[in-house]
Design a protein around this motif. Structure first.
Motif, short mmCIF file in Angstrom:
data_model
loop_
_atom_site.label_atom_id
_atom_site.label_comp_id
_atom_site.label_asym_id
_atom_site.label_seq_id
_atom_site.Cartn_x
_atom_site.Cartn_y
_atom_site.Cartn_z
N GLN A 7 0.40 -1.05 0.25
CA GLN A 7 -0.18 0.22 -0.22
C GLN A 7 0.87 1.60 -0.18
OE1 GLN A 7 -0.91 -2.78 2.15
NE2 GLN A 7 -2.03 -2.94 0.54
N GLY A 8 2.42 1.19 0.12
CA GLY A 8 3.08 2.27 -0.68
C GLY A 8 3.77 2.32 1.41
N ASP A 9 3.17 2.34 2.09
CA ASP A 9 3.22 2.42 4.21
C ASP A 9 4.40 2.18 4.01
OD1 ASP A 9 0.86 3.73 3.36
OD2 ASP A 9 0.33 2.09 4.32
N THR A 10 4.80 3.13 5.32
CA THR A 10 6.23 2.29 5.96
C THR A 10 5.89 1.48 7.55
OG1 THR A 10 7.49 3.14 4.40
CG2 THR A 10 8.39 2.42 6.69
N PRO A 11 4.76 0.95 8.07
CA PRO A 11 4.51 1.08 8.89
C PRO A 11 5.41 0.43 10.24
CG PRO A 11 3.47 -1.00 8.31
CD PRO A 11 4.94 -0.09 7.19
N VAL A 12 5.22 0.96 11.85
CA VAL A 12 5.58 -0.25 12.61
C VAL A 12 5.64 -0.95 12.41
CG1 VAL A 12 6.57 0.26 15.03
CG2 VAL A 12 5.41 2.95 13.82
N PHE A 13 6.19 -2.34 12.09
CA PHE A 13 7.02 -3.15 13.13
C PHE A 13 5.43 -3.70 14.29
CE2 PHE A 13 10.14 -6.17 11.04
CZ PHE A 13 10.40 -4.84 9.88
N GLY A 14 4.64 -4.63 13.88
CA GLY A 14 3.99 -5.20 15.06
C GLY A 14 4.76 -5.67 16.89
N ALA A 15 5.80 -6.01 16.14
CA ALA A 15 6.64 -6.63 17.15
C ALA A 15 7.11 -5.69 17.34
CB ALA A 15 7.84 -7.53 16.63
N ILE A 16 7.76 -4.32 17.13
CA ILE A 16 8.62 -3.65 18.25
C ILE A 16 6.74 -3.20 18.20
CG2 ILE A 16 9.12 -0.78 17.06
CD1 ILE A 16 11.13 -2.88 17.03
N LEU A 72 14.19 -6.56 24.06
CA LEU A 72 12.30 -7.01 24.14
C LEU A 72 12.38 -7.79 23.16
CD1 LEU A 72 11.34 -4.69 25.30
CD2 LEU A 72 12.06 -6.13 26.91
N ILE A 73 12.58 -7.88 21.29
CA ILE A 73 12.03 -8.60 21.25
C ILE A 73 12.71 -9.60 20.91
CG2 ILE A 73 11.98 -9.08 18.60
CD1 ILE A 73 11.41 -6.39 18.02
N LEU A 74 13.95 -9.94 20.88
CA LEU A 74 14.86 -10.83 21.29
C LEU A 74 15.48 -11.57 22.42
CD1 LEU A 74 17.95 -8.77 19.08
CD2 LEU A 74 16.20 -10.41 18.23
N GLU A 75 15.03 -11.07 23.54
CA GLU A 75 14.60 -11.87 24.91
C GLU A 75 13.64 -12.81 24.79
OE1 GLU A 75 17.08 -8.47 27.35
OE2 GLU A 75 15.44 -8.55 27.72
N ASP A 76 12.71 -12.45 23.89
CA ASP A 76 11.31 -12.90 24.08
C ASP A 76 11.23 -13.99 23.04
OD1 ASP A 76 8.55 -13.02 23.34
OD2 ASP A 76 8.03 -11.61 25.15
N ALA A 77 11.05 -15.24 22.87
CA ALA A 77 10.62 -15.87 21.83
C ALA A 77 9.20 -15.51 20.87
CB ALA A 77 10.36 -17.14 22.15
N ASP A 78 8.15 -15.90 21.66
CA ASP A 78 7.03 -14.51 20.70
C ASP A 78 6.84 -13.46 19.93
OD1 ASP A 78 6.08 -17.05 21.84
OD2 ASP A 78 4.67 -16.21 23.12
#
Ligand code: LMR
Length: 392
Positions: free
Chosen positions: A40-49, A293-299
């Motif tokens: 869609q041409g957007d640069t959204p923030v990652f859900g994980a972030i 925080l992402i890399l410390e959490d498996a989910d």
């Protein structure tokens, strides 16, 4: 005194952002600066972030200084992804520190090389324009060699020729994956030849890994870097999370040193700290903390990898469509299908690139570089038609 300062040209790549924003045409296409865009041409923030930021807001209880090394939890959490899960520190020979983005990492790596006595840096050209600017600003001599041939493949002869000429007082700056601006990467078999040649030359490798995960995948894209590190006694590694975590403006990067023996690491790192202190004192915390925080959490890690996979899949679709278009005007778009990452070069002249912008509202770098992620199924035909129009 300050009158002595002469007007400098704006950074050509960053100037494109403004030019594009100021263009009132709704049909305009931004293929300039390297940010990922969705279909869609957007640069959204990652859900994980987003999820990590929420957690950060809830749990962070201080914003007191961390020191020039930044968030060492972040620096260490990245290491298995970069250096491999098995012994990521190579017996304590690798250590790092956080930097403001990939630029901060390249800057610090080159400054460390200079402090260690390096005077010349070899680099394949074309390269990311900021590489040359950083090297020049540090007063290092740049020695260029051809990165690729006119046929759009890696110029191994040029690289091997450079290594044959290089001395142990030199460094060589190589892109780990997703070459910027060409998208033309060394194949694994080529890295297998490059790694021992670097060792034989005794030259210091500076490996820039700014797009890990956007070529073939996190593991696959680390092949070259790991292959070189397996061979050489010492190296500098510049890393960016700005693209693979979508954190561009938060400036998230790291620089690592690999020393010949673990007991040499503290001295090297202390120089990194001193250089950082004199330049920016400490890196910004927020983005790096979110990555940690992402890399410390498996989910959260699984969520991030999934988002990265989607980005790669979409870019592969765009590349396939460009390749399928074949020849547009006098430009053969087919090679773009086999290239990697965000960027490729469309071989247009300066006048043709200007016509792309003025006549067709297509914004691309003066080198002919396009950000393929700026193309969507809605605008790709318009882009191909514009290339055909300006290049007949
Ligand atoms: C790019 O090459 O477009 C990006 O790396 C952004 C930048 O800082 O130049």
């Amino acid at each position: 005194m300050l009158n002595n300062l002469q007007q400098q040209p704006a950074d050509a790549l960053l100037a494109l952002i403004k030019l594009h924003n100021d263009d009132p045409r709704t049909s305009k296409i931004d293929l300039g600066v390297g940010v990922y865009r969705t279909g869609q041409g957007d640069t959204p923030v990652f859900g994980a972030i987003k999820a990590a930021e929420k957690k950060l807001l809830e749990t962070q209880n201080s914003k007191a200084y961390l020191g020039p090394e930044g968030d060492m939890g972040f620096v260490h959490a990245l290491m298995p992804w970069v250096f491999g899960r098995q012994d990521p520190t190579k017996g304590g020979r690798i250590e790092g520190m956080q930097t403001p983005g990939g630029t901060g990492a390249v800057r610090l790596a080159c400054a460390l090389a200079k402090r260690a006595g390096v005077k010349r840096v070899w680099m394949g050209t074309p390269s990311w324009p900021n590489h040359a600017q950083i090297i020049a600003d540090l007063g290092l001599e740049l020695k260029g060699f051809k990165h690729n041939t006119a046929e759009g493949v890696v110029d191994m002869d040029a690289l091997m020729g450079a290594l044959a000429e290089a001395t142990p007082e030199d460094a060589i700056l190589l892109h780990g994956c997703c070459h910027n601006p060409t998208g033309i990467d060394y194949a694994n078999a080529q890295w297998d030849a490059i790694a021992p040649a670097i060792k034989a030359a005794g030259v210091l490798p500076i490996l820039d890994l700014a797009y890990q995960g956007l070529g073939y995948g996190m593991e696959e894209d680390a092949y070259g870097l790991r292959r070189v590190l397996a061979e050489v006694p010492e190296a500098l590694i510049a890393y960016s999370c700005d693209k693979n975590f979508g954190l561009y403006r938060d400036r998230v990067g790291a620089v690592y040193v690999m020393m010949e023996s673990a007991d040499q690491v503290p001295a090297a790192i202390s120089n990194g700290h001193a250089l950082a202190r004199a330049a920016w004192s400490m890196p910004p915390d927020h983005g790096a903390a979110a990555v940690r925080l992402i890399l410390e959490d498996a989910d959260l890690t699984a969520m991030w990898i999934d988002e990265l996979d989607q980005m790669r899949t979409r870019m592969a679709q765009v590349r396939a469509k460009l390749a399928a278009a074949g020849v547009a005007g006098s430009v053969n778009l087919s090679p773009l299908g086999g290239q990697n990452g965000l960027f490729s070069i469309v071989p247009l002249s300066a006048e043709q690139i200007l016509a792309m912008r003025e006549k067709h509202g297509v914004y691309m770098a003066g080198s002919g570089r396009i950000n393929v992620a700026g193309l969507t199924m809605n605008n790709i035909d318009q882009f191909i038609a514009a290339v055909a129009d300006v290049s007949v």
